[in-house]
Design a protein around this motif. Structure first.
Motif, PDB file in Angstrom:
ATOM      1  N   PRO A   1     -69.344 -42.799 -46.968  1.00  0.00           N
ATOM      2  CA  PRO A   1     -69.613 -41.580 -47.739  1.00  0.00           C
ATOM      3  C   PRO A   1     -68.860 -40.352 -47.240  1.00  0.00           C
ATOM      4  O   PRO A   1     -68.388 -39.536 -48.034  1.00  0.00           O
ATOM      5  CB  PRO A   1     -71.129 -41.412 -47.589  1.00  0.00           C
ATOM      6  N   GLU A   2     -68.724 -40.225 -45.912  1.00  0.00           N
ATOM      7  CA  GLU A   2     -67.975 -39.079 -45.390  1.00  0.00           C
ATOM      8  C   GLU A   2     -66.493 -39.190 -45.747  1.00  0.00           C
ATOM      9  O   GLU A   2     -65.855 -38.204 -46.144  1.00  0.00           O
ATOM     10  CB  GLU A   2     -68.136 -38.992 -43.877  1.00  0.00           C
ATOM     11  N   THR A   3     -65.935 -40.393 -45.629  1.00  0.00           N
ATOM     12  CA  THR A   3     -64.524 -40.585 -45.955  1.00  0.00           C
ATOM     13  C   THR A   3     -64.261 -40.348 -47.434  1.00  0.00           C
ATOM     14  O   THR A   3     -63.197 -39.836 -47.802  1.00  0.00           O
ATOM     15  CB  THR A   3     -64.070 -41.995 -45.559  1.00  0.00           C
ATOM     16  N   VAL A   4     -65.225 -40.715 -48.276  1.00  0.00           N
ATOM     17  CA  VAL A   4     -65.079 -40.477 -49.710  1.00  0.00           C
ATOM     18  C   VAL A   4     -64.908 -38.990 -49.980  1.00  0.00           C
ATOM     19  O   VAL A   4     -64.101 -38.584 -50.824  1.00  0.00           O
ATOM     20  CB  VAL A   4     -66.289 -41.045 -50.480  1.00  0.00           C
ATOM     21  N   ARG A   5     -65.654 -38.163 -49.258  1.00  0.00           N
ATOM     22  CA  ARG A   5     -65.488 -36.716 -49.430  1.00  0.00           C
ATOM     23  C   ARG A   5     -64.079 -36.273 -49.024  1.00  0.00           C
ATOM     24  O   ARG A   5     -63.481 -35.410 -49.673  1.00  0.00           O
ATOM     25  CB  ARG A   5     -66.538 -35.971 -48.608  1.00  0.00           C
ATOM     26  N   GLY A   6     -63.565 -36.869 -47.961  1.00  0.00           N
ATOM     27  CA  GLY A   6     -62.193 -36.548 -47.565  1.00  0.00           C
ATOM     28  C   GLY A   6     -61.185 -36.974 -48.616  1.00  0.00           C
ATOM     29  O   GLY A   6     -60.220 -36.247 -48.902  1.00  0.00           O
ATOM     30  N   LEU A   7     -61.393 -38.136 -49.229  1.00  0.00           N
ATOM     31  CA  LEU A   7     -60.490 -38.591 -50.288  1.00  0.00           C
ATOM     32  C   LEU A   7     -60.609 -37.708 -51.525  1.00  0.00           C
ATOM     33  O   LEU A   7     -59.611 -37.467 -52.221  1.00  0.00           O
ATOM     34  CB  LEU A   7     -60.798 -40.048 -50.638  1.00  0.00           C
ATOM     35  N   MET A   8     -61.822 -37.244 -51.807  1.00  0.00           N
ATOM     36  CA  MET A   8     -61.981 -36.296 -52.911  1.00  0.00           C
ATOM     37  C   MET A   8     -61.204 -35.016 -52.632  1.00  0.00           C
ATOM     38  O   MET A   8     -60.601 -34.421 -53.538  1.00  0.00           O
ATOM     39  CB  MET A   8     -63.466 -35.977 -53.125  1.00  0.00           C
ATOM     40  N   ALA A   9     -61.204 -34.585 -51.373  1.00  0.00           N
ATOM     41  CA  ALA A   9     -60.428 -33.393 -51.017  1.00  0.00           C
ATOM     42  C   ALA A   9     -58.938 -33.631 -51.222  1.00  0.00           C
ATOM     43  O   ALA A   9     -58.211 -32.732 -51.675  1.00  0.00           O
ATOM     44  CB  ALA A   9     -60.726 -33.003 -49.568  1.00  0.00           C
ATOM     45  N   ILE A  10     -58.448 -34.835 -50.912  1.00  0.00           N
ATOM     46  CA  ILE A  10     -57.051 -35.155 -51.193  1.00  0.00           C
ATOM     47  C   ILE A  10     -56.788 -35.099 -52.696  1.00  0.00           C
ATOM     48  O   ILE A  10     -55.731 -34.620 -53.138  1.00  0.00           O
ATOM     49  CB  ILE A  10     -56.698 -36.547 -50.636  1.00  0.00           C
ATOM     50  N   GLY A  11     -57.754 -35.573 -53.490  1.00  0.00           N
ATOM     51  CA  GLY A  11     -57.600 -35.486 -54.938  1.00  0.00           C
ATOM     52  C   GLY A  11     -57.491 -34.054 -55.428  1.00  0.00           C
ATOM     53  O   GLY A  11     -56.692 -33.750 -56.320  1.00  0.00           O
TER      54      GLY A  11
ATOM     55  N   GLU B   1     -58.633 -38.356 -39.015  1.00  0.00           N
ATOM     56  CA  GLU B   1     -59.509 -39.319 -38.357  1.00  0.00           C
ATOM     57  C   GLU B   1     -60.842 -39.287 -39.086  1.00  0.00           C
ATOM     58  O   GLU B   1     -61.696 -38.440 -38.840  1.00  0.00           O
ATOM     59  CB  GLU B   1     -59.684 -38.970 -36.879  1.00  0.00           C
ATOM     60  N   ALA B   2     -61.012 -40.223 -40.019  1.00  0.00           N
ATOM     61  CA  ALA B   2     -62.197 -40.229 -40.871  1.00  0.00           C
ATOM     62  C   ALA B   2     -63.437 -40.595 -40.067  1.00  0.00           C
ATOM     63  O   ALA B   2     -63.403 -41.473 -39.189  1.00  0.00           O
ATOM     64  CB  ALA B   2     -62.002 -41.227 -42.012  1.00  0.00           C
ATOM     65  N   GLY B   3     -64.536 -39.901 -40.367  1.00  0.00           N
ATOM     66  CA  GLY B   3     -65.812 -40.196 -39.724  1.00  0.00           C
ATOM     67  C   GLY B   3     -66.622 -41.208 -40.513  1.00  0.00           C
ATOM     68  O   GLY B   3     -66.222 -41.666 -41.591  1.00  0.00           O
ATOM     69  N   TYR B   4     -67.800 -41.548 -39.978  1.00  0.00           N
ATOM     70  CA  TYR B   4     -68.629 -42.595 -40.583  1.00  0.00           C
ATOM     71  C   TYR B   4     -70.037 -42.115 -40.909  1.00  0.00           C
ATOM     72  O   TYR B   4     -70.919 -42.916 -41.160  1.00  0.00           O
ATOM     73  CB  TYR B   4     -68.705 -43.794 -39.632  1.00  0.00           C
ATOM     74  N   SER B   5     -70.242 -40.802 -40.913  1.00  0.00           N
ATOM     75  CA  SER B   5     -71.571 -40.263 -41.165  1.00  0.00           C
ATOM     76  C   SER B   5     -71.873 -40.241 -42.658  1.00  0.00           C
ATOM     77  O   SER B   5     -70.977 -40.201 -43.501  1.00  0.00           O
ATOM     78  CB  SER B   5     -71.690 -38.849 -40.587  1.00  0.00           C
ATOM     79  N   ARG B   6     -73.174 -40.254 -42.957  1.00  0.00           N
ATOM     80  CA  ARG B   6     -73.591 -40.151 -44.352  1.00  0.00           C
ATOM     81  C   ARG B   6     -73.964 -38.726 -44.751  1.00  0.00           C
ATOM     82  O   ARG B   6     -73.872 -38.365 -45.926  1.00  0.00           O
ATOM     83  CB  ARG B   6     -74.802 -41.059 -44.608  1.00  0.00           C
ATOM     84  N   ASP B   7     -74.420 -37.921 -43.775  1.00  0.00           N
ATOM     85  CA  ASP B   7     -74.986 -36.620 -44.111  1.00  0.00           C
ATOM     86  C   ASP B   7     -74.181 -35.433 -43.589  1.00  0.00           C
ATOM     87  O   ASP B   7     -74.422 -34.306 -43.996  1.00  0.00           O
ATOM     88  CB  ASP B   7     -76.423 -36.515 -43.563  1.00  0.00           C
TER      89      ASP B   7
ATOM     90  N   TRP C   1     -66.297 -30.184 -51.020  1.00  0.00           N
ATOM     91  CA  TRP C   1     -66.564 -28.876 -50.444  1.00  0.00           C
ATOM     92  C   TRP C   1     -66.946 -28.916 -48.960  1.00  0.00           C
ATOM     93  O   TRP C   1     -66.482 -28.068 -48.168  1.00  0.00           O
ATOM     94  CB  TRP C   1     -67.650 -28.159 -51.236  1.00  0.00           C
ATOM     95  N   PRO C   2     -67.753 -29.876 -48.496  1.00  0.00           N
ATOM     96  CA  PRO C   2     -68.045 -29.913 -47.050  1.00  0.00           C
ATOM     97  C   PRO C   2     -66.792 -30.090 -46.183  1.00  0.00           C
ATOM     98  O   PRO C   2     -66.736 -29.556 -45.067  1.00  0.00           O
ATOM     99  CB  PRO C   2     -68.978 -31.129 -46.926  1.00  0.00           C
ATOM    100  N   ILE C   3     -65.797 -30.806 -46.678  1.00  0.00           N
ATOM    101  CA  ILE C   3     -64.542 -30.952 -45.931  1.00  0.00           C
ATOM    102  C   ILE C   3     -63.829 -29.614 -45.836  1.00  0.00           C
ATOM    103  O   ILE C   3     -63.338 -29.221 -44.764  1.00  0.00           O
ATOM    104  CB  ILE C   3     -63.634 -31.995 -46.608  1.00  0.00           C
ATOM    105  N   PHE C   4     -63.782 -28.885 -46.958  1.00  0.00           N
ATOM    106  CA  PHE C   4     -63.129 -27.572 -46.947  1.00  0.00           C
ATOM    107  C   PHE C   4     -63.892 -26.579 -46.069  1.00  0.00           C
ATOM    108  O   PHE C   4     -63.285 -25.723 -45.428  1.00  0.00           O
ATOM    109  CB  PHE C   4     -63.017 -27.034 -48.371  1.00  0.00           C
TER     110      PHE C   4
ATOM    111  N   THR D   1     -57.650 -46.751 -49.334  1.00  0.00           N
ATOM    112  CA  THR D   1     -58.841 -46.634 -48.485  1.00  0.00           C
ATOM    113  C   THR D   1     -60.140 -46.408 -49.250  1.00  0.00           C
ATOM    114  O   THR D   1     -61.209 -46.456 -48.638  1.00  0.00           O
ATOM    115  CB  THR D   1     -58.654 -45.472 -47.493  1.00  0.00           C
ATOM    116  N   PHE D   2     -60.081 -46.198 -50.549  1.00  0.00           N
ATOM    117  CA  PHE D   2     -61.288 -45.803 -51.264  1.00  0.00           C
ATOM    118  C   PHE D   2     -62.319 -46.925 -51.302  1.00  0.00           C
ATOM    119  O   PHE D   2     -63.524 -46.681 -51.200  1.00  0.00           O
ATOM    120  CB  PHE D   2     -60.941 -45.365 -52.689  1.00  0.00           C
ATOM    121  N   GLN D   3     -61.891 -48.160 -51.453  1.00  0.00           N
ATOM    122  CA  GLN D   3     -62.832 -49.251 -51.641  1.00  0.00           C
ATOM    123  C   GLN D   3     -63.747 -49.452 -50.433  1.00  0.00           C
ATOM    124  O   GLN D   3     -64.938 -49.731 -50.588  1.00  0.00           O
ATOM    125  CB  GLN D   3     -62.077 -50.544 -51.932  1.00  0.00           C
ATOM    126  N   ASP D   4     -63.218 -49.307 -49.233  1.00  0.00           N
ATOM    127  CA  ASP D   4     -64.002 -49.528 -48.012  1.00  0.00           C
ATOM    128  C   ASP D   4     -64.412 -48.223 -47.340  1.00  0.00           C
ATOM    129  O   ASP D   4     -64.813 -48.243 -46.168  1.00  0.00           O
ATOM    130  CB  ASP D   4     -63.193 -50.376 -47.022  1.00  0.00           C
TER     131      ASP D   4
END
Length: 329
Positions: free
Chosen positions: A289-299, A70-76, A52-55, A283-286
């Motif tokens: 947390p911010e990129t994981v949200r982006g991958l969830m959005a792709i899902g 361009e994936a970010g590296y933030s946690r929050d 949801w934060p990505i959307f 890209t999921f393994q490495d």
């Protein structure tokens, strides 16, 4: 003249037990069906919450049709840029290539198995085709990447096509071994068994009386296939095609090996790209947390695309069923 006697004793007790068994069976099946819907809803809700934060930052349609990732590296917080269109484009292109190649092959194989093959060969050939469905996708990916692509696809398919039709934008060079076309061809091989199996069953249940009537009127075998079997099996063919398309849309490992994993959009099929499922797997393994949200959005986007394909498939099959009078569709 025989006289019917009412049931009594053990027979009557068995019927009483059956009256209790029927509602228990009905509720058990209802719970099983509801469980599937609950699991699906939980999956969608959870992935949408994580994405949801990505959307919120990109907007749903901005995320779907954005071209920069361009994936970010933030946690929050969300600091990167997330546009999924290159991955959606690659998924749709490779799946379309797979369907275009697999559909005529599957129809031809199914017709041969049901109409033309000698009875002694039908069983072994059917088992051989269905055996391909049991091969893991990673085997297809490794075989395609290490042998099929360098030894067959690139020298005998990709490069000749680019040399002859390179003026056409869909086959414009330079030629890359890992490309949309390579991934699509291997996907076609992967979905061929399931489509063939469905088409074979559809052709087998085709009313034999109609075929005999056509033969009685002097029709040839080709005319019976073209004017009787294929038209009456149209809804089943569409249903099997859409099932194969859904299988191609969600394929991960084989596409990851062969598509090239380049985050760009190319109109040429002999150049590389990326797909939704392949990008998640790569890209999921490495991922941060911010990129994981982006991958969830792709899902979530992959689920939406798959859902649209299935809804369209059901509508088409339903309309064709009404046109052909197939009440079972």
């Amino acid at each position: 003249m025989s006289v019917l006697t009412p049931p009594s004793g053990p027979e009557l007790r068995n019927r009483s037990r059956g009256r209790f068994a029927d509602p228990i069976f009905r509720w058990t099946m209802a719970i099983a069906a509801t469980t599937v819907l609950i699991i699906l809803a939980l999956m969608v809700i959870r992935t949408t919450q994580d994405a949801w934060p990505i959307f919120q930052k990109e907007g749903f349609f901005g995320f779907l049709f954005g071209t920069d990732w361009e994936a970010g590296y933030s946690r929050d917080e969300i600091t990167g840029t997330y546009g999924a269109w290159p991955f959606i484009y690659g998924t749709l292109v490779t799946s379309l290539i797979a369907i275009v190649i697999a559909l005529p092959l599957a129809i031809g194989v199914a017709l041969y198995l049901t109409q033309l093959a000698p009875s002694k060969l039908r069983g072994p050939l059917s088992y051989s085709v269905e055996l391909l469905a049991a091969v893991p996708s990673i085997i297809f990916g490794m075989w395609g990447f290490f042998w099929f692509m360098p030894n067959v696809l690139r020298p005998f398919v990709l490069e000749p096509l680019a040399d002859v039709f390179g003026w056409f934008f869909l086959l414009e060079g330079p030629v890359f071994g890992t490309s949309y076309l390579s991934a699509g061809i291997v996907l076609a091989i992967m979905i061929l068994p399931i489509m063939t199996a469905i088409f074979r069953e559809v052709f087998l249940v085709n009313p034999i009386e109609q075929q005999h009537a056509a033969y009685g009127l002097g029709a040839t075998r080709f005319e019976v296939i073209r004017k009787v079997i294929l038209p009456s099996s149209l809804s089943g063919i569409v249903g099997g095609t859409m099932l194969g398309l859904g299988r191609a849309l969600g394929e991960t490992v084989a596409v990851l090996f062969l598509i090239g994993s380049t985050q760009k959009i190319s109109s040429s099929l002999v150049q590389g790209g990326d797909s939704m499922a392949a990008h998640i797997a790569a890209t999921f393994q490495d991922a941060t947390p911010e990129t994981v949200r982006g991958l969830m959005a792709i899902g979530v986007a992959l689920f939406v695309v798959t859902m649209i394909v299935n809804v369209v498939a059901r509508i088409i099959v339903w309309r064709l069923g009404r046109m052909t009078g197939d009440s079972a569709v």
